[in-house]
Design a protein around this motif. Structure first.
Motif, PDB file in Angstrom:
ATOM      1  N   ILE A  37      46.221  30.702  47.889  1.00  0.00           N
ATOM      2  CA  ILE A  37      45.450  29.529  47.243  1.00  0.00           C
ATOM      3  C   ILE A  37      44.298  30.298  46.872  1.00  0.00           C
ATOM      4  N   ASN A  38      43.172  30.550  47.311  1.00  0.00           N
ATOM      5  CA  ASN A  38      41.732  31.400  46.898  1.00  0.00           C
ATOM      6  C   ASN A  38      42.043  32.012  45.673  1.00  0.00           C
ATOM      7  N   LYS A  39      42.513  32.591  45.856  1.00  0.00           N
ATOM      8  CA  LYS A  39      42.943  34.052  44.692  1.00  0.00           C
ATOM      9  C   LYS A  39      43.773  33.255  43.145  1.00  0.00           C
ATOM     10  N   VAL A  40      44.545  32.117  42.912  1.00  0.00           N
ATOM     11  CA  VAL A  40      45.272  31.168  42.646  1.00  0.00           C
ATOM     12  C   VAL A  40      44.067  30.889  41.375  1.00  0.00           C
ATOM     13  N   LYS A  41      43.161  30.232  42.934  1.00  0.00           N
ATOM     14  CA  LYS A  41      42.155  29.144  42.244  1.00  0.00           C
ATOM     15  C   LYS A  41      41.738  30.112  41.262  1.00  0.00           C
ATOM     16  N   SER A  42      40.815  31.549  41.734  1.00  0.00           N
ATOM     17  CA  SER A  42      40.180  31.740  40.832  1.00  0.00           C
ATOM     18  C   SER A  42      40.907  32.735  39.956  1.00  0.00           C
ATOM     19  N   MET A  43      42.398  32.271  39.753  1.00  0.00           N
ATOM     20  CA  MET A  43      42.555  33.476  38.423  1.00  0.00           C
ATOM     21  C   MET A  43      43.142  32.430  37.309  1.00  0.00           C
ATOM     22  N   TYR A  44      43.378  31.161  37.189  1.00  0.00           N
ATOM     23  CA  TYR A  44      43.609  30.092  36.564  1.00  0.00           C
ATOM     24  C   TYR A  44      41.954  29.446  36.270  1.00  0.00           C
ATOM     25  N   HIS A  45      42.148  29.208  35.518  1.00  0.00           N
ATOM     26  CA  HIS A  45      40.604  27.619  35.337  1.00  0.00           C
ATOM     27  C   HIS A  45      41.392  26.553  34.168  1.00  0.00           C
ATOM     28  N   VAL A  46      40.923  25.364  34.991  1.00  0.00           N
ATOM     29  CA  VAL A  46      41.349  24.148  34.067  1.00  0.00           C
ATOM     30  C   VAL A  46      39.937  24.054  34.273  1.00  0.00           C
TER      31      VAL A  46
END
Length: 191
Positions: A37-46
């Motif tokens: 979850i943390n990796k996905v948070k850091s990869m995509y900026h919305v």
């Protein structure tokens, strides 16, 4: 090797508990996938999406994935990662599409000159029949404390840094309050 089998078994048990309606297992299952979850948070900026929004979406997707996952097919980790990543990509696509709306409707100045186009006239807004002071009273009655502070900052009556410090909020929170204020102003004053 034993810890991997134990985690896998624990994961399977948690998925079964979620399928059986034991919602407490969802928190434990999400905890297992916190690094993902943390990796996905850091990869995509919305834009305007904070950590809590990501965590909530991850929780919802984890619950839905656990309910739909077939234990006989593949690994849950791959299934969940794919669904979470696809969701993040959809959010980014939606955000980017919203930003491009004005660009799609615009034409270059050279094209306008070639086609002898004159500038568009702005629509005139009708003057409301209700006196403005009554509309402002209605508006301020529906504002939260945070939105009132955003209004005071916008009017130049308060300093933004002072409000941020006094209310112990972030600039993003104040920006969101400002957006809500603008929506309420449009709804109240222009209708």
């Amino acid at each position: 090797m034993k810890s991997i089998k134990k985690a896998s078994k624990n994961e399977t048990e948690l998925i079964m508990q979620i399928k059986n309606g034991e919602e407490e297992a969802l928190i434990d299952l999400c905890y297992l996938y916190k690094p993902l979850i943390n990796k996905v948070k850091s990869m995509y900026h919305v834009r305007y999406y904070d950590s809590q929004d990501w965590d909530q979406d991850a929780l919802i997707i984890c619950h839905d994935s656990a309910k739909k996952f077939d234990l006989k097919k593949g690994k849950f980790s791959s299934y969940y990662k794919t669904r979470l990543t696809n969701h993040a990509k959809s959010l980014v696509r939606y955000d980017n599409a919203y930003r491009r709306q004005a660009l799609k409707q615009s034409i270059s100045l050279e094209t306008a000159r070639k086609n002898n186009l004159s500038p568009m006239k702005k629509d005139s807004t009708s003057i409301p029949e209700v006196p403005l002071s009554e509309n402002i009273a209605i508006l301020t009655a529906h504002l939260s404390n945070l939105e009132i502070n955003a209004l005071l900052v916008e009017l130049g009556l308060k300093n933004q840094d002072e409000i941020l410090h006094r209310l112990n909020i972030s600039e993003l929170t104040l920006s969101r309050a400002h957006s809500r204020l603008a929506q309420k102003m449009r709804k109240t004053l222009l209708n």
